[in-house]
Design a protein around this motif. Sequence first.
Motif, PDB file in Angstrom:
ATOM      1  N   THR A  83     -20.265 -63.610  17.494  1.00 60.55           N
ATOM      2  CA  THR A  83     -20.178 -64.024  19.024  1.00 60.55           C
ATOM      3  C   THR A  83     -21.597 -64.582  19.544  1.00 60.55           C
ATOM      4  O   THR A  83     -22.039 -64.600  20.706  1.00 60.55           O
ATOM      5  CB  THR A  83     -20.190 -62.691  19.524  1.00 60.55           C
ATOM      6  OG1 THR A  83     -21.051 -61.508  19.442  1.00 60.55           O
ATOM      7  CG2 THR A  83     -18.715 -61.950  19.599  1.00 60.55           C
ATOM      8  N   LYS A  85     -15.461 -51.256  18.649  1.00 61.59           N
ATOM      9  CA  LYS A  85     -16.036 -51.847  20.010  1.00 61.59           C
ATOM     10  C   LYS A  85     -16.721 -50.968  21.166  1.00 61.59           C
ATOM     11  O   LYS A  85     -17.629 -51.023  21.784  1.00 61.59           O
ATOM     12  CB  LYS A  85     -14.712 -52.524  20.976  1.00 61.59           C
ATOM     13  CG  LYS A  85     -14.188 -53.553  20.170  1.00 61.59           C
ATOM     14  CD  LYS A  85     -12.916 -53.990  21.074  1.00 61.59           C
ATOM     15  CE  LYS A  85     -12.486 -55.477  20.158  1.00 61.59           C
ATOM     16  NZ  LYS A  85     -11.410 -56.059  21.163  1.00 61.59           N
ATOM     17  N   GLU A  86     -16.084 -49.648  21.046  1.00 67.71           N
ATOM     18  CA  GLU A  86     -16.808 -48.570  22.002  1.00 67.71           C
ATOM     19  C   GLU A  86     -18.279 -48.246  21.278  1.00 67.71           C
ATOM     20  O   GLU A  86     -19.198 -47.995  22.138  1.00 67.71           O
ATOM     21  CB  GLU A  86     -16.032 -47.414  21.807  1.00 67.71           C
ATOM     22  CG  GLU A  86     -16.614 -46.040  22.550  1.00 67.71           C
ATOM     23  CD  GLU A  86     -16.648 -46.071  24.047  1.00 67.71           C
ATOM     24  OE1 GLU A  86     -17.237 -45.097  24.660  1.00 67.71           O
ATOM     25  OE2 GLU A  86     -15.915 -47.097  24.524  1.00 67.71           O
ATOM     26  N   LEU A 105     -20.904 -58.497  15.242  1.00 68.18           N
ATOM     27  CA  LEU A 105     -20.965 -59.038  16.423  1.00 68.18           C
ATOM     28  C   LEU A 105     -21.814 -60.168  16.584  1.00 68.18           C
ATOM     29  O   LEU A 105     -21.734 -61.163  17.082  1.00 68.18           O
ATOM     30  CB  LEU A 105     -21.599 -57.744  17.345  1.00 68.18           C
ATOM     31  CG  LEU A 105     -22.117 -58.268  18.747  1.00 68.18           C
ATOM     32  CD1 LEU A 105     -20.741 -58.635  19.451  1.00 68.18           C
ATOM     33  CD2 LEU A 105     -22.797 -57.135  19.419  1.00 68.18           C
ATOM     34  N   MET A 122     -13.929 -59.575  21.189  1.00 72.37           N
ATOM     35  CA  MET A 122     -13.894 -59.596  19.627  1.00 72.37           C
ATOM     36  C   MET A 122     -12.705 -59.413  19.256  1.00 72.37           C
ATOM     37  O   MET A 122     -11.760 -58.599  19.601  1.00 72.37           O
ATOM     38  CB  MET A 122     -14.994 -58.619  19.193  1.00 72.37           C
ATOM     39  CG  MET A 122     -16.301 -58.891  19.119  1.00 72.37           C
ATOM     40  SD  MET A 122     -17.330 -57.394  18.861  1.00 72.37           S
ATOM     41  CE  MET A 122     -16.810 -56.796  16.983  1.00 72.37           C
ATOM     42  N   LYS A 154     -10.830 -50.137  18.476  1.00 74.66           N
ATOM     43  CA  LYS A 154     -11.178 -49.619  19.709  1.00 74.66           C
ATOM     44  C   LYS A 154     -12.662 -48.735  19.489  1.00 74.66           C
ATOM     45  O   LYS A 154     -13.459 -48.987  20.303  1.00 74.66           O
ATOM     46  CB  LYS A 154     -10.227 -48.737  20.173  1.00 74.66           C
ATOM     47  CG  LYS A 154     -10.322 -48.437  21.548  1.00 74.66           C
ATOM     48  CD  LYS A 154      -9.102 -47.447  22.182  1.00 74.66           C
ATOM     49  CE  LYS A 154      -9.491 -47.115  23.577  1.00 74.66           C
ATOM     50  NZ  LYS A 154      -8.424 -46.092  24.093  1.00 74.66           N
ATOM     51  N   ILE A 211     -18.471 -58.239  23.164  1.00 73.46           N
ATOM     52  CA  ILE A 211     -17.716 -57.157  22.478  1.00 73.46           C
ATOM     53  C   ILE A 211     -16.332 -57.128  22.871  1.00 73.46           C
ATOM     54  O   ILE A 211     -15.524 -56.987  21.913  1.00 73.46           O
ATOM     55  CB  ILE A 211     -18.569 -55.918  22.502  1.00 73.46           C
ATOM     56  CG1 ILE A 211     -19.729 -56.036  22.071  1.00 73.46           C
ATOM     57  CG2 ILE A 211     -17.678 -54.689  22.215  1.00 73.46           C
ATOM     58  CD1 ILE A 211     -20.776 -54.884  22.864  1.00 73.46           C
ATOM     59  N   THR A 212     -15.881 -57.033  23.924  1.00 76.89           N
ATOM     60  CA  THR A 212     -14.470 -56.840  24.519  1.00 76.89           C
ATOM     61  C   THR A 212     -13.775 -58.117  23.860  1.00 76.89           C
ATOM     62  O   THR A 212     -12.384 -57.901  23.924  1.00 76.89           O
ATOM     63  CB  THR A 212     -14.450 -56.508  25.932  1.00 76.89           C
ATOM     64  OG1 THR A 212     -14.962 -57.662  26.678  1.00 76.89           O
ATOM     65  CG2 THR A 212     -14.916 -55.418  26.396  1.00 76.89           C
ATOM     66  N   SER A 224     -20.412 -51.143  22.330  1.00 81.50           N
ATOM     67  CA  SER A 224     -20.716 -50.985  23.793  1.00 81.50           C
ATOM     68  C   SER A 224     -21.869 -49.855  24.116  1.00 81.50           C
ATOM     69  O   SER A 224     -22.718 -50.107  24.901  1.00 81.50           O
ATOM     70  CB  SER A 224     -19.503 -50.675  24.587  1.00 81.50           C
ATOM     71  OG  SER A 224     -18.755 -51.591  24.318  1.00 81.50           O
TER      72      SER A 224
END
Length: 240
Positions: free
Chosen positions: A152, A49-50, A148, A128, A46, A125-126, A53
Amino acid sequence: MKKIFLITFSLAFLGGIAQIKIKSLVNTSTKVLTGESKLSNEEVVKGLKEALSVGTDKSASLASKLDGFNKNPRLFIPWPEEAKEMKARLLKMGFEKKIEEFETSLNRAAEEAALKAASVFVDAITGMSVQDGFAILNGADTSATHYLRKTTYTPLENNFLPIVKAAIEKVNVTSYWNPLVTAYNKLPLVKKQNPDLDKYVTNKAINGLMVLIADEEIKIRKDPAARVSDILKKVFGGKG
């Protein structure tokens, strides 16, 4: 008698080691069950990912400013490599200003596209799936950005391409390209040039944004002031 003593001593020694190992396992299990363990893999993922972002938002903001690509040597999009012979011939013919205008238009397209980049990156990202967040957290300073990019890039390219195409039309890239390619194609015995400018700018724009995202990841890892949310403070708090 000596043999009996050695056997007895060995059994006692091994028994002691077994007790230590069992005690260690019990202590570890207790920490996990009572919540004493600092972070779970889920929390780490988490946080990663944050971080990406936050990095994406800041990177898109920087890149979309006037000259965000055009005046940044790390991001600047040059003349397409596949058409370098064309550029060399045109320079000899006195098209230097037109070439510069065309290159500027490529970078203006990337800047325009960057305005809408954040949402495309956030979707990636979300989505992943990080198998081992701790490996990335404890890896190199740009490990999350590298992950990333590796996992992706293709969907990013597909989703970003229409945005770049619209940006290319908006800044009239083809109006700078067409006179150059027309002049070049009139030369005798030259190979006609028609690079895919949409895909070229898309790839260069994504790579440029990845450079900036990596910069932001490094900041979050090293600078406590860059950890703008509770999860970032928790996950990266011990890494500053």
